[in-house]
Design an enzyme around this catalytic site. Structure first.
Site, PDB file in Angstrom:
ATOM      1  N   SER A 104       0.860  -1.194   0.000  1.00 22.30           N
ATOM      2  CA  SER A 104       0.000   0.000   0.000  1.00 22.30           C
ATOM      3  C   SER A 104       0.890   1.236   0.000  1.00 22.30           C
ATOM      4  O   SER A 104       1.048   1.907  -0.996  1.00 22.30           O
ATOM      5  CB  SER A 104      -0.934  -0.012   1.205  1.00 22.30           C
ATOM      6  N   GLY A 106       4.220   1.065   1.270  1.00 20.28           N
ATOM      7  CA  GLY A 106       5.605   0.600   1.122  1.00 20.28           C
ATOM      8  C   GLY A 106       6.520   0.938   2.288  1.00 20.28           C
ATOM      9  O   GLY A 106       7.734   0.988   2.127  1.00 20.28           O
ATOM     10  N   SER A 113       6.577  -6.113   2.052  1.00 16.05           N
ATOM     11  CA  SER A 113       5.489  -5.840   1.100  1.00 16.05           C
ATOM     12  C   SER A 113       5.977  -5.882  -0.347  1.00 16.05           C
ATOM     13  O   SER A 113       5.169  -5.859  -1.260  1.00 16.05           O
ATOM     14  CB  SER A 113       4.854  -4.485   1.392  1.00 16.05           C
ATOM     15  N   GLY A 173       1.059   4.251   4.277  1.00  9.59           N
ATOM     16  CA  GLY A 173      -0.158   3.802   3.611  1.00  9.59           C
ATOM     17  C   GLY A 173      -1.196   3.317   4.607  1.00  9.59           C
ATOM     18  O   GLY A 173      -0.854   2.680   5.605  1.00  9.59           O
ATOM     19  N   HIS A 177      -0.765   0.271   7.644  1.00  7.77           N
ATOM     20  CA  HIS A 177      -0.818   0.975   8.933  1.00  7.77           C
ATOM     21  C   HIS A 177      -2.027   0.571   9.768  1.00  7.77           C
ATOM     22  O   HIS A 177      -1.891   0.165  10.931  1.00  7.77           O
ATOM     23  CB  HIS A 177      -0.862   2.481   8.657  1.00  7.77           C
ATOM     24  N   ILE A 234      -6.650  -6.378   1.512  1.00 12.90           N
ATOM     25  CA  ILE A 234      -7.700  -5.452   1.961  1.00 12.90           C
ATOM     26  C   ILE A 234      -7.726  -4.309   0.947  1.00 12.90           C
ATOM     27  O   ILE A 234      -6.686  -3.719   0.633  1.00 12.90           O
ATOM     28  CB  ILE A 234      -7.391  -4.925   3.376  1.00 12.90           C
ATOM     29  N   ASN A 469       3.618  -3.066  13.714  1.00 12.12           N
ATOM     30  CA  ASN A 469       3.894  -2.081  12.656  1.00 12.12           C
ATOM     31  C   ASN A 469       5.357  -1.652  12.629  1.00 12.12           C
ATOM     32  O   ASN A 469       5.807  -1.069  11.648  1.00 12.12           O
ATOM     33  CB  ASN A 469       3.007  -0.851  12.812  1.00 12.12           C
ATOM     34  N   TYR A 470       6.096  -1.908  13.741  1.00 20.26           N
ATOM     35  CA  TYR A 470       7.536  -1.648  13.718  1.00 20.26           C
ATOM     36  C   TYR A 470       8.218  -2.995  13.476  1.00 20.26           C
ATOM     37  O   TYR A 470       8.931  -3.531  14.321  1.00 20.26           O
ATOM     38  CB  TYR A 470       8.007  -1.014  15.034  1.00 20.26           C
TER      39      TYR A 470
HETATM   40  P1  FDA Z   1       3.498  -1.554   3.260  1.00 17.63           P
HETATM   41  O1  FDA Z   1       2.781  -1.330   1.993  1.00 17.63           O
HETATM   42  O2  FDA Z   1       4.955  -1.798   3.213  1.00 17.63           O
HETATM   43  O3  FDA Z   1       2.765  -2.718   4.049  1.00 17.63           O
HETATM   44  C1  FDA Z   1       3.158  -3.163   5.339  1.00 17.63           C
HETATM   45  C2  FDA Z   1       2.627  -4.571   5.582  1.00 17.63           C
HETATM   46  O4  FDA Z   1       1.203  -4.583   5.437  1.00 17.63           O
HETATM   47  C3  FDA Z   1       3.138  -5.598   4.574  1.00 17.63           C
HETATM   48  O5  FDA Z   1       3.168  -6.864   5.179  1.00 17.63           O
HETATM   49  C4  FDA Z   1       2.080  -5.578   3.503  1.00 17.63           C
HETATM   50  O6  FDA Z   1       2.039  -6.749   2.695  1.00 17.63           O
HETATM   51  C5  FDA Z   1       0.815  -5.428   4.335  1.00 17.63           C
HETATM   52  N1  FDA Z   1      -0.220  -4.734   3.586  1.00 17.63           N
HETATM   53  C6  FDA Z   1      -0.125  -3.478   3.075  1.00 17.63           C
HETATM   54  N2  FDA Z   1      -1.264  -3.162   2.489  1.00 17.63           N
HETATM   55  C7  FDA Z   1      -2.090  -4.224   2.596  1.00 17.63           C
HETATM   56  C8  FDA Z   1      -3.404  -4.486   2.145  1.00 17.63           C
HETATM   57  N3  FDA Z   1      -4.081  -3.575   1.471  1.00 17.63           N
HETATM   58  N4  FDA Z   1      -3.960  -5.689   2.408  1.00 17.63           N
HETATM   59  C9  FDA Z   1      -3.260  -6.619   3.092  1.00 17.63           C
HETATM   60  N5  FDA Z   1      -2.005  -6.423   3.556  1.00 17.63           N
HETATM   61  C10 FDA Z   1      -1.426  -5.235   3.296  1.00 17.63           C
HETATM   62  N6  FDA Z   1       3.379   3.498  12.668  1.00 17.63           N
HETATM   63  C11 FDA Z   1       2.571   4.038  13.623  1.00 17.63           C
HETATM   64  O7  FDA Z   1       1.761   3.342  14.215  1.00 17.63           O
HETATM   65  N7  FDA Z   1       2.657   5.373  13.897  1.00 17.63           N
HETATM   66  C12 FDA Z   1       3.500   6.206  13.254  1.00 17.63           C
HETATM   67  O8  FDA Z   1       3.523   7.400  13.536  1.00 17.63           O
HETATM   68  C13 FDA Z   1       4.344   5.649  12.250  1.00 17.63           C
HETATM   69  N8  FDA Z   1       5.249   6.428  11.579  1.00 17.63           N
HETATM   70  C14 FDA Z   1       6.054   5.882  10.613  1.00 17.63           C
HETATM   71  C15 FDA Z   1       6.981   6.683   9.929  1.00 17.63           C
HETATM   72  C16 FDA Z   1       7.809   6.127   8.951  1.00 17.63           C
HETATM   73  C17 FDA Z   1       8.782   7.015   8.209  1.00 17.63           C
HETATM   74  C18 FDA Z   1       7.737   4.750   8.669  1.00 17.63           C
HETATM   75  C19 FDA Z   1       8.645   4.125   7.632  1.00 17.63           C
HETATM   76  C20 FDA Z   1       6.820   3.950   9.346  1.00 17.63           C
HETATM   77  C21 FDA Z   1       5.981   4.497  10.325  1.00 17.63           C
HETATM   78  N9  FDA Z   1       5.066   3.706  11.029  1.00 17.63           N
HETATM   79  C22 FDA Z   1       4.254   4.276  11.977  1.00 17.63           C
HETATM   80  C23 FDA Z   1       5.002   2.263  10.776  1.00 17.63           C
HETATM   81  C24 FDA Z   1       3.889   1.946   9.771  1.00 17.63           C
HETATM   82  O9  FDA Z   1       2.639   2.025  10.426  1.00 17.63           O
HETATM   83  C25 FDA Z   1       4.065   0.525   9.222  1.00 17.63           C
HETATM   84  O10 FDA Z   1       5.312   0.410   8.576  1.00 17.63           O
HETATM   85  C26 FDA Z   1       2.936   0.150   8.262  1.00 17.63           C
HETATM   86  O11 FDA Z   1       2.884  -1.234   8.101  1.00 17.63           O
HETATM   87  C27 FDA Z   1       3.113   0.821   6.928  1.00 17.63           C
HETATM   88  O12 FDA Z   1       2.027   0.607   6.092  1.00 17.63           O
HETATM   89  P2  FDA Z   1       2.241   0.778   4.521  1.00 17.63           P
HETATM   90  O13 FDA Z   1       0.972   0.453   3.843  1.00 17.63           O
HETATM   91  O14 FDA Z   1       2.875   2.085   4.263  1.00 17.63           O
HETATM   92  O15 FDA Z   1       3.354  -0.314   4.253  1.00 17.63           O
END
Ligand code: FDA
Length: 527
Positions: A104, A106, A113, A173, A177, A234, A469-470
């Site tokens: 989503s 990344g 992901s 994303g 998240h 999702i 999430n971390y």
């Molecule tokens: P990404 O796309 O990489 O997905 C993360 C995981 O979720 C993977 O396993 C992926 O396959 C799965 N996934 C993604 N989309 C999906 C979907 N639609 N259906 C099923 N599975 C799916 N956290 C927090 O709680 N508070 C905060 O303030 C922050 N701040 C923050 C800052 C920065 C710079 C980073 C790099 C990270 C954070 N985080 C955070 C952590 C963040 O919540 C965590 O990395 C999330 O998983 C990111 O979601 P993305 O969709 O961006 O990631």
């Protein structure tokens, strides 16, 4: 959801066959043919496509993975605009023995992901970003490729008295998240992002689109905090917005060790979780100086949002945390959306549209992170020793975020995220480096593991808990072919999910008994 569907079906009528066919081995052609048969209007990028590298790299937030071997990268990238395309990608992947990874925003800390050791198809939700509001019940359907910044911006464009309790980084994303929990400045008042999900849409391993009713309450429970990647793709969340005052107050007070930072951190950990829930104060500790003859030291930044004005905040701080000596001049009143920009690190004159920039470079860096939950105050001497370790590297942080407030009143079993009452705060340890070299990465990761080991007597134990999430693969991983049993996965699973792990594994068994959706830290089916 009707608005989303209506708009997407218009899109589908104007799309033509857009499969970018660049022949690879026979099996590749078969996958493309399968996609064309099942869904004629999809875009698939093969490794030969000129756009493959840019599409692949676009949403990676931790560029340390950029140099990963080709073997770990996707065979195909599918960028769906509609749910049936996702169904087709899942079925074609299954037919050809490929796994899928879903991306989503990344931001996954370990790149799960978009990287895998087994042949896989990347489903990148970058084109699924629609947000539709229902002003009658203050809910919104948010498609999973949208970022938090896009969500916050759109909420604020409609109304200045509503907000959403999620993370502070706008490029994150909503897909990953929210499925992992999601905490930020409103967490003490309202809980996690996942606590405010009232419905969801998910494509399962059979390519079927399920809403809350169809997926059932156990799966709906699991995808709120248990991570989405174990259960399906999702596509959208239906969320309930929360009330925010027209004026909030923010402040950041910096104190170095020489200015008594350690005593203030000690006091903070005794009171931050007990403060009124309108007040959120986190502490970011980092090493500063070390260049141009400036002495290297440790600085603690007390970084806060208060749901009220300065006049109410000052007496509250004088009563609860007089040692910080907060004054009016340290504080700034603003709207909630301006506070979102403030916490995202933008200067006060930055246009709100920056929240729509999902590629903002501010948040991209090479890093390794780990986390802990703290259930009793850490002795000052331990902090002192942790800071000595921080002085050994160039850029290291400890971000301490208070719990308490409503988090103590929500039962651990309400959704899959379990870290509620009994915890004072969460620590995220982060170390960053500047050059993308294996040796640099190795050195910093080693440092991080040493720090984590050092902290073990002072943090939650049996199990030592962590925030999903971390993501941290050091906690344990599944076998790469998905052969890990429920019992083996319990090693890391109970750290993220405590006693909710068994229920998660049962939910997994009910929706994906063959364990199609799997990765290094996916939940295996129970039994
Ligand atoms: P990404 O796309 O990489 O997905 C993360 C995981 O979720 C993977 O396993 C992926 O396959 C799965 N996934 C993604 N989309 C999906 C979907 N639609 N259906 C099923 N599975 C799916 N956290 C927090 O709680 N508070 C905060 O303030 C922050 N701040 C923050 C800052 C920065 C710079 C980073 C790099 C990270 C954070 N985080 C955070 C952590 C963040 O919540 C965590 O990395 C999330 O998983 C990111 O979601 P993305 O969709 O961006 O990631």
């Amino acid at each position: 959801m009707n608005n989303i569907e209506a708009s997407l079906s218009i899109k589908s009528t104007i799309f033509f066959l857009m499969i970018l066919v660049f022949t690879r081995p026979i099996i590749s052609k078969d996958f493309l043919q399968c996609m064309a048969t099942r869904y004629s209007t999809t875009i698939v990028y093969t490794r030969d496509s000129t756009l493959y590298p840019s599409v692949f790299q676009k949403s990676q937030q931790n560029p340390r993975w950029l140099n990963s071997s080709l073997a770990f990268k996707p065979l195909y990238i599918v960028t769906p605009s509609q749910e049936p395309e996702i169904g087709a990608a899942i079925l074609c992947s299954r037919e050809h023995g490929f796994q899928v990874r879903v991306r989503s925003g990344g931001h996954d800390y370990e790149g799960l992901s978009y990287l895998s050791r087994t042949p896989f198809v990347l489903i990148d939700l970058i084109h699924l970003r629609m947000i539709t509001f229902n002003t009658e019940d203050q809910t919104a359907w948010v498609q999973c490729g949208a970022t938090l910044g896009e969500l916050y911006y759109n909420i604020a464009q409609r109304n200045n008295t509503y907000g959403f309790p999620a993370g502070v980084c706008p490029t994150v994303g909503v897909g990953g998240h929210i499925s992992g929990g999601g905490f930020g400045t409103l967490t003490r008042k309202y809980g996690l992002a996942a606590d405010h999900v009232v419905d969801a849409r998910l494509v399962d391993a059979n390519g079927q689109v399920l809403d809350r009713k169809l997926m059932g309450e156990e799966v709906f429970w699991a995808i709120r905090g248990g991570g989405g990647a174990s259960f399906g793709v999702i596509t959208a969340w239906k969320i309930k917005l929360v009330l925010v005052p027209v004026t909030v107050t923010v402040f950041t007070v910096h104190k170095s060790l020489e200015q008594g930072a350690n005593k203030l951190i000690d006091k903070w950990q005794w009171i931050a979780y007990k403060l009124p829930e309108d007040l959120f104060i986190r502490v970011i500790v980092q090493n500063i100086g070390g260049n141009y003859g400036v002495k290297k030291t440790i600085q603690a930044s007390f970084n806060s949002m208060f749901l009220g004005n300065i006049q109410s905040l000052i007496p509250l701080m004088k009563h609860s945390f007089p040692e910080l000596e907060l004054e009016e001049k340290d504080c700034k009143e603003m709207s909630w959306i301006e506070a979102v920009l403030y916490f995202a690190g933008h200067p006060s004159d930055t246009p709100k549209e920056v929240l729509l920039d999902r590629d903002h470079q501010l948040y991209k860096s090479y890093f390794k992170a780990k986390s802990d939950f703290i259930n009793q105050p850490i002795p000052e001497i331990a902090f002192q020793q942790a800071w000595e370790r921080h002085l050994q590297v160039n850029e290291a942080y400890m971000v301490m975020e208070p719990l308490g407030g409503i988090m103590s009143r929500i039962p651990e079993t309400q959704i899959a995220f379990p870290h509620r009452g009994g915890n004072l705060y969460n620590i995220q340890y982060i170390v960053k480096w500047k050059v993308n070299e294996a040796e640099e990465a190795k050195r910093h990761i080693h440092w991080m593991r040493m720090l984590y080991k050092f902290m073990s007597p002072y943090v939650s134990n049996s199990p030592r808990t962590a925030y999903f999430n971390y993501r941290d693969l050091d906690l344990g991983i599944n076998g790469i072919h998905g052969t890990t049993s429920y019992v083996e996965a319990g090693d890391w699973g109970t750290k993220y999910f405590k006693n909710n792990f068994e229920r998660l594994a049962k939910a997994k068994r009910s929706i994906d008994p063959s364990n199609f959706f799997r990765d290094e830290q996916s939940i295996p089916p129970f039994g």
